[in-house]
Design a protein around this motif. Structure first.
Motif, PDB file in Angstrom:
ATOM      1  N   LYS A  56       0.850  -1.185   0.000  1.00 14.67           N
ATOM      2  CA  LYS A  56       0.000   0.000   0.000  1.00 14.67           C
ATOM      3  C   LYS A  56       0.887   1.237   0.000  1.00 14.67           C
ATOM      4  CE  LYS A  56      -4.471   1.155   1.862  1.00 14.67           C
ATOM      5  NZ  LYS A  56      -5.507   0.773   2.842  1.00 14.67           N
ATOM      6  N   HIS A  57       0.426   2.275  -0.666  1.00 14.69           N
ATOM      7  CA  HIS A  57       1.199   3.509  -0.764  1.00 14.69           C
ATOM      8  C   HIS A  57       0.376   4.675  -0.238  1.00 14.69           C
ATOM      9  CE1 HIS A  57       4.293   1.897  -3.667  1.00 14.69           C
ATOM     10  NE2 HIS A  57       3.351   0.986  -3.770  1.00 14.69           N
ATOM     11  N   SER A  58       1.082   5.623   0.364  1.00 13.41           N
ATOM     12  CA  SER A  58       0.456   6.878   0.757  1.00 13.41           C
ATOM     13  C   SER A  58       1.533   7.942   0.725  1.00 13.41           C
ATOM     14  CB  SER A  58      -0.151   6.761   2.159  1.00 13.41           C
ATOM     15  OG  SER A  58      -0.685   8.005   2.569  1.00 13.41           O
ATOM     16  N   GLY A  59       1.507   8.782  -0.316  1.00 14.01           N
ATOM     17  CA  GLY A  59       2.547   9.803  -0.454  1.00 14.01           C
ATOM     18  C   GLY A  59       3.922   9.180  -0.531  1.00 14.01           C
ATOM     19  N   ARG A  60       4.801   9.577   0.379  1.00 15.57           N
ATOM     20  CA  ARG A  60       6.172   9.027   0.415  1.00 15.57           C
ATOM     21  C   ARG A  60       6.272   7.734   1.211  1.00 15.57           C
ATOM     22  NH1 ARG A  60       9.553  11.724   3.209  1.00 15.57           N
ATOM     23  NH2 ARG A  60       8.072  13.096   4.272  1.00 15.57           N
ATOM     24  N   LEU A  61       5.143   7.228   1.678  1.00 19.38           N
ATOM     25  CA  LEU A  61       5.137   6.004   2.466  1.00 19.38           C
ATOM     26  C   LEU A  61       4.756   4.810   1.615  1.00 19.38           C
ATOM     27  CD1 LEU A  61       3.203   7.207   5.649  1.00 19.38           C
ATOM     28  CD2 LEU A  61       5.659   7.322   5.202  1.00 19.38           C
ATOM     29  N   ARG A  62       5.482   3.713   1.850  1.00 18.01           N
ATOM     30  CA  ARG A  62       5.128   2.447   1.195  1.00 18.01           C
ATOM     31  C   ARG A  62       5.163   1.365   2.258  1.00 18.01           C
ATOM     32  NH1 ARG A  62       8.957  -1.342  -1.158  1.00 18.01           N
ATOM     33  NH2 ARG A  62       7.860  -2.971  -2.292  1.00 18.01           N
ATOM     34  N   VAL A  63       4.071   0.644   2.389  1.00 14.33           N
ATOM     35  CA  VAL A  63       3.979  -0.430   3.376  1.00 14.33           C
ATOM     36  C   VAL A  63       3.775  -1.748   2.642  1.00 14.33           C
ATOM     37  CG1 VAL A  63       2.541  -1.417   5.191  1.00 14.33           C
ATOM     38  CG2 VAL A  63       3.095   1.005   5.225  1.00 14.33           C
ATOM     39  N   THR A  64       4.494  -2.757   3.103  1.00 13.59           N
ATOM     40  CA  THR A  64       4.287  -4.105   2.583  1.00 13.59           C
ATOM     41  C   THR A  64       3.872  -5.014   3.724  1.00 13.59           C
ATOM     42  OG1 THR A  64       6.597  -4.742   2.907  1.00 13.59           O
ATOM     43  CG2 THR A  64       6.008  -3.768   0.779  1.00 13.59           C
ATOM     44  N   LEU A  65       3.181  -6.064   3.383  1.00 11.83           N
ATOM     45  CA  LEU A  65       2.740  -7.039   4.374  1.00 11.83           C
ATOM     46  C   LEU A  65       2.935  -8.435   3.810  1.00 11.83           C
ATOM     47  CD1 LEU A  65       1.346  -7.658   7.107  1.00 11.83           C
ATOM     48  CD2 LEU A  65      -0.844  -7.565   5.880  1.00 11.83           C
ATOM     49  N   ILE A  76      10.000   4.910   3.997  1.00 10.24           N
ATOM     50  CA  ILE A  76       9.811   6.347   3.800  1.00 10.24           C
ATOM     51  C   ILE A  76      10.840   6.783   2.756  1.00 10.24           C
ATOM     52  CG2 ILE A  76       9.783   8.635   4.860  1.00 10.24           C
ATOM     53  CD1 ILE A  76       9.343   7.279   7.561  1.00 10.24           C
ATOM     54  N   THR A  77      10.359   7.256   1.635  1.00 12.92           N
ATOM     55  CA  THR A  77      11.285   7.657   0.570  1.00 12.92           C
ATOM     56  C   THR A  77      11.639   9.136   0.695  1.00 12.92           C
ATOM     57  OG1 THR A  77       9.463   8.170  -0.922  1.00 12.92           O
ATOM     58  CG2 THR A  77      10.364   5.935  -1.018  1.00 12.92           C
ATOM     59  N   ALA A  78      12.825   9.474   0.194  1.00 13.42           N
ATOM     60  CA  ALA A  78      13.277  10.872   0.169  1.00 13.42           C
ATOM     61  C   ALA A  78      13.030  11.542   1.514  1.00 13.42           C
ATOM     62  CB  ALA A  78      12.563  11.627  -0.952  1.00 13.42           C
ATOM     63  N   SER A  79      13.608  10.994   2.557  1.00 10.16           N
ATOM     64  CA  SER A  79      13.317  11.448   3.919  1.00 10.16           C
ATOM     65  C   SER A  79      13.685  12.917   4.124  1.00 10.16           C
ATOM     66  CB  SER A  79      14.054  10.581   4.933  1.00 10.16           C
ATOM     67  OG  SER A  79      15.447  10.715   4.754  1.00 10.16           O
ATOM     68  N   ARG A  80      12.980  13.507   5.079  1.00  9.67           N
ATOM     69  CA  ARG A  80      13.183  14.899   5.451  1.00  9.67           C
ATOM     70  C   ARG A  80      13.471  14.976   6.942  1.00  9.67           C
ATOM     71  NH1 ARG A  80       7.406  16.494   2.707  1.00  9.67           N
ATOM     72  NH2 ARG A  80       7.962  16.011   0.537  1.00  9.67           N
ATOM     73  N   ALA A  81      14.088  16.055   7.363  1.00 11.08           N
ATOM     74  CA  ALA A  81      14.366  16.230   8.795  1.00 11.08           C
ATOM     75  C   ALA A  81      13.074  16.144   9.610  1.00 11.08           C
ATOM     76  CB  ALA A  81      15.071  17.562   9.030  1.00 11.08           C
ATOM     77  N   ALA A  82      11.974  16.601   9.026  1.00  7.57           N
ATOM     78  CA  ALA A  82      10.694  16.577   9.730  1.00  7.57           C
ATOM     79  C   ALA A  82      10.150  15.161   9.916  1.00  7.57           C
ATOM     80  CB  ALA A  82       9.660  17.416   8.975  1.00  7.57           C
ATOM     81  N   ASP A  83      10.745  14.177   9.264  1.00  8.37           N
ATOM     82  CA  ASP A  83      10.323  12.787   9.466  1.00  8.37           C
ATOM     83  C   ASP A  83      10.900  12.203  10.755  1.00  8.37           C
ATOM     84  OD1 ASP A  83      10.702  12.114   5.918  1.00  8.37           O
ATOM     85  OD2 ASP A  83       8.911  12.732   7.038  1.00  8.37           O
ATOM     86  N   THR A  84      11.790  12.930  11.399  1.00 14.78           N
ATOM     87  CA  THR A  84      12.381  12.466  12.650  1.00 14.78           C
ATOM     88  C   THR A  84      11.275  12.234  13.678  1.00 14.78           C
ATOM     89  OG1 THR A  84      14.494  13.578  12.277  1.00 14.78           O
ATOM     90  CG2 THR A  84      13.890  13.094  14.565  1.00 14.78           C
ATOM     91  N   ALA A  85      11.178  11.001  14.155  1.00 18.87           N
ATOM     92  CA  ALA A  85      10.108  10.604  15.078  1.00 18.87           C
ATOM     93  C   ALA A  85      10.303   9.133  15.423  1.00 18.87           C
ATOM     94  CB  ALA A  85       8.738  10.801  14.430  1.00 18.87           C
TER      95      ALA A  85
END
Lengths: 112, 114
Positions: A56-65, A76-85
């Motif tokens: 499943k995809h949502s924006g820069r997120l891709r999840v597999t199961l 998380i593709t093309a990560s940004r500093a704001a993704d820090t969490a």
């Protein structure tokens, strides 16, 4: 050990790189969800993938199961500093507990 | 309300005192959850309410912990005779129906027992 264990526990990358986090679980599930937490406070839902879905995809997120391996990954593709969490997977188990079961989380640090 | 509201945001209490933590879920959400998170750790399930059904209390760590949900809305988590190991963030969440849907978290109540 817990249902829903994330790997790695901590991840540090440079801005622009991709970040991959993995989650393993033990029992059969209805769905698996990923949440994000900033600064140890409330969690925010990112994406839900059902047991009959593989990707499943949502924006820069891709999840597999992969239900045969009882595992999921969050990319998380093309990560940004704001993704820090911290990122947590949560499973809706097929039987037993009716509330989501959370893993111990992956702490992601994106260096600018 | 617009989101899940928890109070107090922060609570410092002396060992042995009782504390009450309050959660006001999103209007119309029938499911309500309490989780506990110690510093740097994952979420530990405490209790789950769903409509008028008997709550799932299987996660409560001891009989010092109890929770109620009045009128199917506001919930109070009570910790009696607090201990230092009770120090943690207590997170409340709600969802429209039972788990399986997205759950929405409050900002948590940070409890420090000194």
């Amino acid at each position: 050990s817990q249902q829903g264990e994330e790997d790695p526990q901590a991840l540090s990358i440079q801005e622009g790189e991709n970040a991959t986090m993995n989650c393993s679980y033990k029992t059969s599930i209805n769905n698996l969800q990923w949440y994000r937490q900033n600064s140890g406070r409330g969690l925010v839902h990112l994406i839900l993938i059902r047991s009959n879905e593989r990707e499943k995809h949502s924006g820069r997120l891709r999840v597999t199961l992969d239900t045969s391996k009882k595992s999921s990954s969050l990319l998380i593709t093309a990560s940004r500093a704001a993704d820090t969490a911290s990122y947590f997977c949560a499973t809706d188990q097929d039987t037993g507990r009716r509330a989501l079961t959370f893993g111990s989380g992956t702490r992601l640090q994106v260096q600018p | 309300g617009a989101g899940v509201s928890q109070s107090p945001s922060n609570k410092v209490t002396e060992k042995g005192k009782d504390v009450e933590l309050r959660c006001d879920p999103i209007s119309g959400h029938t499911a309500l959850y309490w989780y506990r998170q110690s510093l740097g750790q994952g979420l530990e399930f405490l209790i789950y309410f769903q409509g008028n059904s008997a709550p799932d209390k299987s996660g409560l760590p001891s009989d010092r912990f109890s929770a109620e949900r009045t009128g199917g809305s506001v919930s109070t988590l009570t910790i009696q005779r607090t201990q230092q190991e009770d120090s943690a963030v207590y997170l409340c969440a709600s969802s429209r129906t039972r788990a399986g849907n997205t759950i929405y978290f409050g900002e948590g109540s940070w409890l420090t027992v000194v």
